[in-house]
Design a protein around this motif. Structure first.
Motif, PDB file in Angstrom:
ATOM      1  N   ALA A   1       0.880  -1.112  -0.031  1.00 58.68           N
ATOM      2  CA  ALA A   1       0.132   0.141  -0.002  1.00 58.68           C
ATOM      3  C   ALA A   1       0.959   1.086   0.079  1.00 58.68           C
ATOM      4  O   ALA A   1       2.140   1.105   0.450  1.00 58.68           O
ATOM      5  CB  ALA A   1      -1.046  -0.034   1.303  1.00 58.68           C
ATOM      6  N   VAL A   2       0.282   2.336  -0.528  1.00 57.99           N
ATOM      7  CA  VAL A   2       1.440   3.615  -0.651  1.00 57.99           C
ATOM      8  C   VAL A   2       0.098   4.631  -0.716  1.00 57.99           C
ATOM      9  O   VAL A   2      -0.702   4.776  -1.185  1.00 57.99           O
ATOM     10  CB  VAL A   2       2.097   3.543  -1.809  1.00 57.99           C
ATOM     11  N   TRP A   3       0.823   5.604   0.023  1.00 62.26           N
ATOM     12  CA  TRP A   3       0.018   7.066   0.103  1.00 62.26           C
ATOM     13  C   TRP A   3      -0.019   7.722  -1.344  1.00 62.26           C
ATOM     14  O   TRP A   3       0.884   7.446  -1.861  1.00 62.26           O
ATOM     15  CB  TRP A   3       0.675   7.897   0.845  1.00 62.26           C
ATOM     16  N   THR A   4      -1.338   7.969  -1.762  1.00 58.99           N
ATOM     17  CA  THR A   4      -1.480   8.589  -3.064  1.00 58.99           C
ATOM     18  C   THR A   4      -2.084   9.849  -2.922  1.00 58.99           C
ATOM     19  O   THR A   4      -2.989  10.026  -2.215  1.00 58.99           O
ATOM     20  CB  THR A   4      -2.009   7.381  -3.867  1.00 58.99           C
ATOM     21  N   ALA A   5      -1.910  10.770  -4.060  1.00 61.61           N
ATOM     22  CA  ALA A   5      -2.773  11.922  -4.225  1.00 61.61           C
ATOM     23  C   ALA A   5      -3.023  12.267  -5.675  1.00 61.61           C
ATOM     24  O   ALA A   5      -2.368  11.469  -6.462  1.00 61.61           O
ATOM     25  CB  ALA A   5      -1.964  13.129  -3.663  1.00 61.61           C
ATOM     26  N   SER A   6      -3.848  13.487  -5.893  1.00 61.63           N
ATOM     27  CA  SER A   6      -3.866  13.502  -7.386  1.00 61.63           C
ATOM     28  C   SER A   6      -4.384  15.086  -7.256  1.00 61.63           C
ATOM     29  O   SER A   6      -4.674  15.750  -6.379  1.00 61.63           O
ATOM     30  CB  SER A   6      -5.401  12.849  -7.786  1.00 61.63           C
ATOM     31  N   HIS A   7      -3.768  15.519  -8.626  1.00 57.26           N
ATOM     32  CA  HIS A   7      -4.090  17.011  -8.980  1.00 57.26           C
ATOM     33  C   HIS A   7      -5.308  17.028  -9.950  1.00 57.26           C
ATOM     34  O   HIS A   7      -5.472  16.327 -10.527  1.00 57.26           O
ATOM     35  CB  HIS A   7      -2.967  17.526  -9.735  1.00 57.26           C
ATOM     36  N   ASN A   8      -6.143  17.832  -9.680  1.00 55.19           N
ATOM     37  CA  ASN A   8      -7.653  18.145 -10.218  1.00 55.19           C
ATOM     38  C   ASN A   8      -7.737  19.512 -10.786  1.00 55.19           C
ATOM     39  O   ASN A   8      -7.476  20.493  -9.956  1.00 55.19           O
ATOM     40  CB  ASN A   8      -8.545  17.776  -9.260  1.00 55.19           C
ATOM     41  N   PHE A   9      -8.289  19.563 -11.920  1.00 56.47           N
ATOM     42  CA  PHE A   9      -8.848  20.960 -12.265  1.00 56.47           C
ATOM     43  C   PHE A   9     -10.018  21.278 -11.732  1.00 56.47           C
ATOM     44  O   PHE A   9     -10.850  20.462 -11.665  1.00 56.47           O
ATOM     45  CB  PHE A   9      -8.888  20.803 -13.918  1.00 56.47           C
ATOM     46  N   VAL A  10     -10.266  22.570 -11.375  1.00 50.46           N
ATOM     47  CA  VAL A  10     -11.578  22.762 -10.924  1.00 50.46           C
ATOM     48  C   VAL A  10     -12.033  24.276 -11.138  1.00 50.46           C
ATOM     49  O   VAL A  10     -11.092  25.038 -11.673  1.00 50.46           O
ATOM     50  CB  VAL A  10     -11.668  22.861  -9.232  1.00 50.46           C
ATOM     51  N   LEU A  11     -13.049  24.712 -11.459  1.00 51.78           N
ATOM     52  CA  LEU A  11     -13.768  25.882 -11.732  1.00 51.78           C
ATOM     53  C   LEU A  11     -14.265  26.529 -10.348  1.00 51.78           C
ATOM     54  O   LEU A  11     -14.970  25.800  -9.591  1.00 51.78           O
ATOM     55  CB  LEU A  11     -14.894  26.020 -12.782  1.00 51.78           C
ATOM     56  N   THR A  12     -14.162  27.698 -10.063  1.00 54.67           N
ATOM     57  CA  THR A  12     -14.549  28.291  -9.057  1.00 54.67           C
ATOM     58  C   THR A  12     -15.828  29.042  -9.117  1.00 54.67           C
ATOM     59  O   THR A  12     -16.281  29.501 -10.379  1.00 54.67           O
ATOM     60  CB  THR A  12     -13.408  29.460  -8.512  1.00 54.67           C
ATOM     61  N   SER A  13     -16.549  29.434  -8.125  1.00 51.78           N
ATOM     62  CA  SER A  13     -17.761  30.213  -8.069  1.00 51.78           C
ATOM     63  C   SER A  13     -17.435  31.605  -8.870  1.00 51.78           C
ATOM     64  O   SER A  13     -18.414  32.252  -9.405  1.00 51.78           O
ATOM     65  CB  SER A  13     -18.605  30.408  -6.735  1.00 51.78           C
ATOM     66  N   GLN A  14     -16.285  32.061  -8.722  1.00 54.67           N
ATOM     67  CA  GLN A  14     -15.893  33.329  -9.295  1.00 54.67           C
ATOM     68  C   GLN A  14     -16.252  33.377 -10.838  1.00 54.67           C
ATOM     69  O   GLN A  14     -16.834  34.459 -11.549  1.00 54.67           O
ATOM     70  CB  GLN A  14     -14.734  33.689  -9.061  1.00 54.67           C
ATOM     71  N   THR A  15     -15.873  32.057 -11.514  1.00 54.48           N
ATOM     72  CA  THR A  15     -16.085  31.960 -12.816  1.00 54.48           C
ATOM     73  C   THR A  15     -17.511  32.094 -13.219  1.00 54.48           C
ATOM     74  O   THR A  15     -17.802  32.576 -14.522  1.00 54.48           O
ATOM     75  CB  THR A  15     -15.441  30.657 -13.366  1.00 54.48           C
ATOM     76  N   GLY A  16     -18.332  31.366 -12.439  1.00 55.33           N
ATOM     77  CA  GLY A  16     -19.751  31.360 -12.775  1.00 55.33           C
ATOM     78  C   GLY A  16     -20.451  32.692 -12.865  1.00 55.33           C
ATOM     79  O   GLY A  16     -21.497  32.796 -13.307  1.00 55.33           O
ATOM     80  N   ARG A  17     -19.646  33.834 -12.305  1.00 53.86           N
ATOM     81  CA  ARG A  17     -20.593  35.039 -12.361  1.00 53.86           C
ATOM     82  C   ARG A  17     -20.329  35.571 -13.863  1.00 53.86           C
ATOM     83  O   ARG A  17     -20.980  36.858 -14.280  1.00 53.86           O
ATOM     84  CB  ARG A  17     -19.660  35.974 -11.535  1.00 53.86           C
ATOM     85  N   ASP A  18     -19.447  34.807 -14.805  1.00 51.59           N
ATOM     86  CA  ASP A  18     -19.203  35.543 -16.163  1.00 51.59           C
ATOM     87  C   ASP A  18     -19.445  34.456 -17.140  1.00 51.59           C
ATOM     88  O   ASP A  18     -18.660  33.560 -16.910  1.00 51.59           O
ATOM     89  CB  ASP A  18     -17.827  36.104 -16.246  1.00 51.59           C
ATOM     90  N   LYS A  19     -20.477  34.335 -17.853  1.00 54.20           N
ATOM     91  CA  LYS A  19     -20.818  33.119 -18.667  1.00 54.20           C
ATOM     92  C   LYS A  19     -19.884  32.863 -19.875  1.00 54.20           C
ATOM     93  O   LYS A  19     -19.436  31.771 -19.837  1.00 54.20           O
ATOM     94  CB  LYS A  19     -22.098  33.387 -19.335  1.00 54.20           C
ATOM     95  N   ASN A  20     -19.135  33.875 -20.295  1.00 47.53           N
ATOM     96  CA  ASN A  20     -17.927  33.847 -21.307  1.00 47.53           C
ATOM     97  C   ASN A  20     -16.846  33.141 -20.590  1.00 47.53           C
ATOM     98  O   ASN A  20     -16.154  32.388 -21.145  1.00 47.53           O
ATOM     99  CB  ASN A  20     -17.695  35.114 -21.943  1.00 47.53           C
ATOM    100  N   LYS A  21     -16.501  33.495 -19.377  1.00 44.41           N
ATOM    101  CA  LYS A  21     -15.270  33.079 -18.600  1.00 44.41           C
ATOM    102  C   LYS A  21     -15.559  31.543 -18.197  1.00 44.41           C
ATOM    103  O   LYS A  21     -14.782  30.834 -18.318  1.00 44.41           O
ATOM    104  CB  LYS A  21     -15.215  33.871 -17.321  1.00 44.41           C
ATOM    105  N   ALA A  22     -16.858  31.481 -18.130  1.00 51.52           N
ATOM    106  CA  ALA A  22     -16.900  29.899 -17.459  1.00 51.52           C
ATOM    107  C   ALA A  22     -16.880  28.869 -18.775  1.00 51.52           C
ATOM    108  O   ALA A  22     -16.146  27.918 -18.546  1.00 51.52           O
ATOM    109  CB  ALA A  22     -18.427  29.702 -16.885  1.00 51.52           C
ATOM    110  N   GLN A  23     -17.296  29.609 -19.890  1.00 53.46           N
ATOM    111  CA  GLN A  23     -17.186  28.687 -21.095  1.00 53.46           C
ATOM    112  C   GLN A  23     -15.814  28.478 -21.419  1.00 53.46           C
ATOM    113  O   GLN A  23     -14.957  27.372 -21.874  1.00 53.46           O
ATOM    114  CB  GLN A  23     -17.987  29.255 -22.319  1.00 53.46           C
ATOM    115  N   ALA A  24     -15.110  29.637 -21.442  1.00 56.39           N
ATOM    116  CA  ALA A  24     -13.472  29.707 -21.850  1.00 56.39           C
ATOM    117  C   ALA A  24     -12.586  28.794 -20.757  1.00 56.39           C
ATOM    118  O   ALA A  24     -11.834  27.883 -21.092  1.00 56.39           O
ATOM    119  CB  ALA A  24     -13.032  31.162 -21.790  1.00 56.39           C
ATOM    120  N   ALA A  25     -12.991  28.939 -19.557  1.00 53.82           N
ATOM    121  CA  ALA A  25     -12.448  28.126 -18.536  1.00 53.82           C
ATOM    122  C   ALA A  25     -12.411  26.479 -18.745  1.00 53.82           C
ATOM    123  O   ALA A  25     -11.844  25.868 -18.424  1.00 53.82           O
ATOM    124  CB  ALA A  25     -12.877  28.412 -17.058  1.00 53.82           C
TER     125      ALA A  25
END
Length: 451
Positions: free
Chosen positions: A325-349
């Protein structure tokens, strides 16, 4: 030297990864004014057009992108960003902000609330639940659907890590774990070609190395890496971190005592100094002073740059307990609620995440293990030194999806390990006190993060 950050009582519970151990849920809560959701009523997730794939066709936008790639993986991420900005110049500009993970996490909520945070970010899987429960992230189910991504092409635990309360909040980029690095020339002096993979062989190797003139072949850290080593050994001895509902710490068990006991034993046997300062064990290995070190695969490129000082190799951690067994982690892409305030930014992100997820082949050059099975199978990826570590993905263990767990780990588990390794308390006493602290904090978190 660490750029990065876990298992569950069951495979179904393996949802998030441990990364920077100093993450502060308290800072997150302060920014959220107790129980207020940062993105409540303003995340735009209900009226933002669904992402359907393809090129971004909106007006020119600038995206703020935050990540913690401050180590040897950083140049690879910057190169990927430069390629994106060049290709989409005039349509999308991605501005990169790189901060240490332990600084990035507490800063994000306040910055997002003020509209000065990231639009898109990379976070570790063990942070997804904390950010999602406070409404700081936007769901990404439409992105996953448009990309045609499914669990069948991912390590199951990594795929499940992005789901919280039935919604997907992340797209996994990679997997990173501890590995056993060894000094090739040192082992040759002890008559070994590679590091033993079992307890008896490993302990015999340490004895032979000491006899061969390596005074202290395996330095034992008490801070960074120590808790990752402890968790790996805990799982190897059959233990678990927390119970199913996250109300009780289980690492004070017999398995925990065996794990921490083995770590302190290396000091008593003289294989390690009694007090190893932060990162000293890695620097000692890099400078040809020690024979073994357990460190993350994010060190691969840094060690390649030290080729003139040391000849090294690597493999999976030895099985000191009853099962690997071994400790493991992962990097993940996420979108923030800040992006959701601008529809174009949300789509671009979302388009940006699409672009980056398709280039995990390039990201593998940073020393990471691609999260996608199909990418790991590519010939140019299969030859990389970290890929053999994923031959048996069942040995990967991840932190559970518990909001606020970072604080518990830091104030309870990590402190217990440190006290025992420094000889301030016996493993049994240190773990017992740590479990009591964890119990109180887990109960407080249930209230803090209540819906």
């Amino acid at each position: 030297m660490h750029s990065t950050s876990s298992p569950f009582p069951s495979v179904q519970r393996r949802k998030l990864l441990g990364a920077a151990a100093g993450v502060t849920a308290a800072g997150f809560l302060t920014a959220c004014s107790g129980g207020t959701k940062v993105g409540a009523g303003q995340n735009g997730s209900d009226d933002t057009p669904a992402f359907s794939g393809g090129e971004y066709k909106g007006p020119k936008v600038t995206l703020e992108y935050w990540n913690g790639f401050t180590g040897g993986d950083g140049p690879h991420m910057k190169a990927m960003l430069a390629a994106f900005n060049k290709q989409y110049e005039g349509r999308i500009t991605v501005k990169n902000t790189t901060r240490r993970w332990e600084d990035l996490y507490p800063a994000m909520p306040t910055a997002i609330s003020a509209g000065k945070g990231p639009d898109v970010a990379v976070i570790h899987n063990d942070q997804i639940a904390t950010f999602a429960v406070r409404g700081t992230l936007m769901p990404l189910d439409d992105v996953v659907s448009a990309l045609g991504l499914s669990e069948s092409d991912f390590i199951p635990a990594v795929w499940q890590a992005g789901v919280y309360e039935g919604k997907r909040y992340s797209v996994p980029l990679d997997v990173h774990c501890l590995a056993d690095y060894w000094n090739v020339r040192h082992l040759a002096r002890a008559g070994l070609e590679k590091a033993p993979s079992d307890r008896a062989g490993y302990e015999d190797a340490l004895k032979e190395l000491k006899s061969a003139g390596v005074a202290q072949p395996f330095w034992m850290p008490n801070k960074w890496q120590a808790h990752l080593m402890f968790m790996s050994l805990l799982w190897q001895f059959g233990g678990d971190l927390y119970n199913e509902d996250g109300t009780e710490a289980l690492w004070g068990s017999d398995a925990g005592e065996e794990a921490l006991g083995w770590m302190t034993e290396q000091i008593r046997k003289g294989y390690s100094p009694a007090q190893v300062a932060q990162d000293s064990q890695y620097n000692a290995f890099k400078n040809d002073k020690t024979s073994f070190t357990w460190d993350g695969i994010w060190q691969i490129n840094d060690l390649k740059s030290a080729a003139g000082k040391i000849k090294w190799d690597m493999a999976a951690l030895p099985t000191i307990g009853s099962s690997p067994a071994v400790w493991t982690a992962s990097h993940n892409f996420v979108l923030t609620s800040q992006t959701g305030r601008d529809k174009n930014k949300a789509q671009a992100a979302k388009f940006f995440i699409d672009y980056m997820s398709e280039r995990s082949t390039e990201w593998a050059q940073a020393g990471m293990i691609p999260a996608r099975n199909s990418v790991r199978a590519k010939a140019e990826i299969a030859r990389l030194p970290q890929i053999p570590l994923a031959e048996n993905v069942d040995i990967f263990r991840f932190l559970p999806a518990l909001p606020g767990l970072g604080d518990v780990q830091r104030a309870a588990l990590e402190l217990a390990v440190q006290k025992a390794v420094l000889g301030q308390q016996s493993p049994a006493k240190a773990l017992a006190e740590g479990v009591e602290t964890a119990k109180k904090m887990l109960a407080e978190n249930k209230q803090k993060y209540a819906k």
